[in-house]
Design a protein around this motif. Sequence first.
Motif: not given
Length: 363
Positions: A244-251
Motif C-alpha cells: 500500500k501507498i500512503g496518502k502523502d505520496n498519492i497526492l
Amino acid sequence: MTISYEKFGLKEVINASGRMTILGVSKVSEAVLKAQQFGGEHFFEMADLSEKTGAYIANLLKVEDAQIVSSASAGIAQSVAAVIGQGSLFHAYHPYTEKITAREILLPKGHNVDYGTPVEVMVQQGGGQVVEAGYANMCSAEHVEMMITDQTAAILYIKSHHTVQKSMLTVKEAAAVAKSHQLPLIVDAAAEEDLFKYVAEGADLVIYSGAKAIEGPSAGLVIGKKTLIEWVRLQGKGIGRAMKIGKDNILGFTQAIEDYLAKGSESGVSMKTRLVPFIEGLNKIKGLTAQVVQDGAGRDIYRGSVQVTGEKSAKEVIAELKEKNPAVYTREYQANNGIIEFDIRSVNEEEMNKIVQRLKEIM
C-alpha cells in the motif's frame, strides 16, 4: 530538527547513473513537496482518495481509469493478480489457490530480465507463471501466438532499456495477438516518458514508475481499461495490502503527473548542449576518450560515453568514483567493454565539474 547527510553518517551522492532505484530514483519539485505535505497533514477516506485521484489522472491521460500503487513492480504483481483473479474477491484473498487454472503469463524471452529483481519474481508474486516465448535474441508475433493455451491469462510486454531490443515484436503486434485471442496485454513501461503511446497502441494495462520520468515520489501508476483497473484496485484487499501507498505520496504523485504533462522533461537537445563542456573536460584527461551517445533503447536521452584506455580498467575507475564523498555513481552496463556512461539528467554543472576533477585524480 535539521536533516543532513552528516546526521546519519551518509555520503552525498552525485547521481550520474540515471533514475535508478538504488539511488532514490529522482528529485521532487517544491509543488510535489507541498502536495505531499497537504497529504501528510490531513485525513482522507483512503478508498475514496484512491478512486478520485485515479479518475482525475485518467481524465488527464484520456484513459478509462487509473490506479496509483506503491511502485511499478507492485503494478506488475497487482496487474497479474488482477487478470488471474478476474475480479473475484475470493481470488484476491487466495491468489495462489488451485481453483485458478489460467495462470500463465506469456513473456518474450528477451524481456525476462533482471531490472533490480527478475521480472518473473513479480509475476510469481501476483500468482502468475511465466511462459517464455521466442528466443533470447528474437521473438515474433508468431512465437507468442504459438505459446497461447487455455491456461494463458495475459501477455506481458516489458518496454525497457534492460530488455533485448533487436528482432522483437512491437507493442502493436503484441496487442494484435492479445486481441485476437481475447487476452489482456500488460505493458510495463516503468521508465518510459510517453504516458499516452502504449494505450493508443492497444495495451489494456500500462504500468509506469512514479519517480523516474515523471519525477514524483516513490509510487507507481497503472492505467487502462476500467474493468481491469477495478480488478487491480481490488488487490488492495489481497497482495496489494503489503504494497500500500500512503496518502502523502498519492497526492504528491498526482501533482507530479499534472506538472509533467504541463512541462515535460528535459529534451535531448538540452542534454547534448549541457554535455559539451563536460565531454571537452573529459577528453583532456589522459586515458579517457569521451563522446555523446543516445540511449540504447532509442529514447530522447543523451549521455556521456567514456572509453577507458589507461592503466586502470573501467571497473576500477567506477569503484574509485564511488569511494570518496561525494560518491559518484555511473552507468556500469558496458564496463566489461571498458566503457563508462554518465547520465546527466540529475547532474548540474557544478557536479559535472566535480566528476571531471575526480577523474583527473583517479587517472
